[in-house]
Design an enzyme around this catalytic site. Structure first.
Site, PDB file in Angstrom:
ATOM      1  CD  GLU A  31      -3.250  -0.383   2.082  1.00 44.74           C
ATOM      2  OE1 GLU A  31      -3.128   0.660   2.768  1.00 44.74           O
ATOM      3  OE2 GLU A  31      -4.218  -1.140   2.167  1.00 44.74           O
ATOM      4  CG  HIS A  87      -5.178   4.408   1.714  1.00 46.93           C
ATOM      5  ND1 HIS A  87      -6.254   5.159   2.091  1.00 46.93           N
ATOM      6  CD2 HIS A  87      -5.597   3.127   1.689  1.00 46.93           C
ATOM      7  CE1 HIS A  87      -7.292   4.371   2.297  1.00 46.93           C
ATOM      8  NE2 HIS A  87      -6.917   3.114   2.056  1.00 46.93           N
ATOM      9  CG  HIS A  89      -7.742  -0.162  -1.037  1.00 47.84           C
ATOM     10  ND1 HIS A  89      -9.109  -0.109  -0.864  1.00 47.84           N
ATOM     11  CD2 HIS A  89      -7.204   0.313   0.115  1.00 47.84           C
ATOM     12  CE1 HIS A  89      -9.384   0.378   0.331  1.00 47.84           C
ATOM     13  NE2 HIS A  89      -8.239   0.656   0.945  1.00 47.84           N
ATOM     14  CG  ASP A 100      -9.265   2.351   4.274  1.00 45.62           C
ATOM     15  OD1 ASP A 100      -8.108   2.175   4.713  1.00 45.62           O
ATOM     16  OD2 ASP A 100      -9.668   1.868   3.194  1.00 45.62           O
TER      17      ASP A 100
END
Length: 164
Positions: A31, A87, A89, A100
């Site tokens: 990630e 961020h 995935h 999250d």
């Protein structure tokens, strides 16, 4: 410089979104994690009030793996320009997980980018985890100056310290 800026978030600079997509792809299969910062739209040549996301701040010591990215929150600066987070995935799922949602409390917008990290592989969410619209805006970003002071500024501060 205006002391109080409009809090309206107009969108994200195309160049910044390109950086995000590339960074997420380069970090894969782990990630990617960063924090979003914005500048005043008028400073970027737009003829309206509001802010445009122009920067991604990556925190030193961030640890990532294929399932998560962990940031040392004590390393995150208290930045007036901060407007949210980004961020990736790696599994390609473009919706926030329960984990999250627990981190979405700070900022206005949170971007999730999924594999394979193309222009259609990202979504923006508000603090509640509801999908929101975030326009990609063509603006010319200002030259980044890591140090926005001169040697004269340093010398003046040293002189001031000596007289205290």
């Amino acid at each position: 410089m205006r002391l109080f800026r409009s809090r309206e978030l107009l969108g994200i600079a195309r160049e910044t979104m390109e950086f995000i997509l590339e960074a997420c792809e380069e970090t894969h299969p782990n990630e990617y994690m960063g924090f979003l910062r914005a500048d005043d739209a008028r400073k970027l040549g737009l003829d309206r009030d509001g802010q445009v996301i122009t920067d991604v701040l990556v925190i030193p010591g961030t640890v990532s793996n294929p399932m998560s990215a962990t940031v040392k929150t004590n390393m995150k600066p208290n930045d007036i320009r901060s407007v949210g987070s980004v961020h990736s995935h790696p599994n390609g799922v473009l919706r926030p997980s329960d984990e999250d949602l627990m981190t979405f409390g700070q900022g206005q917008v949170h971007i999730i980018v999924g594999a394979p990290y193309g222009w259609g592989d990202w979504r923006a969410f508000d603090n509640e985890g509801e999908q929101t619209k975030l326009d990609v805006i063509d603006v010319e970003l200002p030259e980044e100056q890591f140090f926005d002071f001169t040697q004269e500024d340093i010398d003046a501060e040293i002189r001031d310290e000596e007289y205290r």
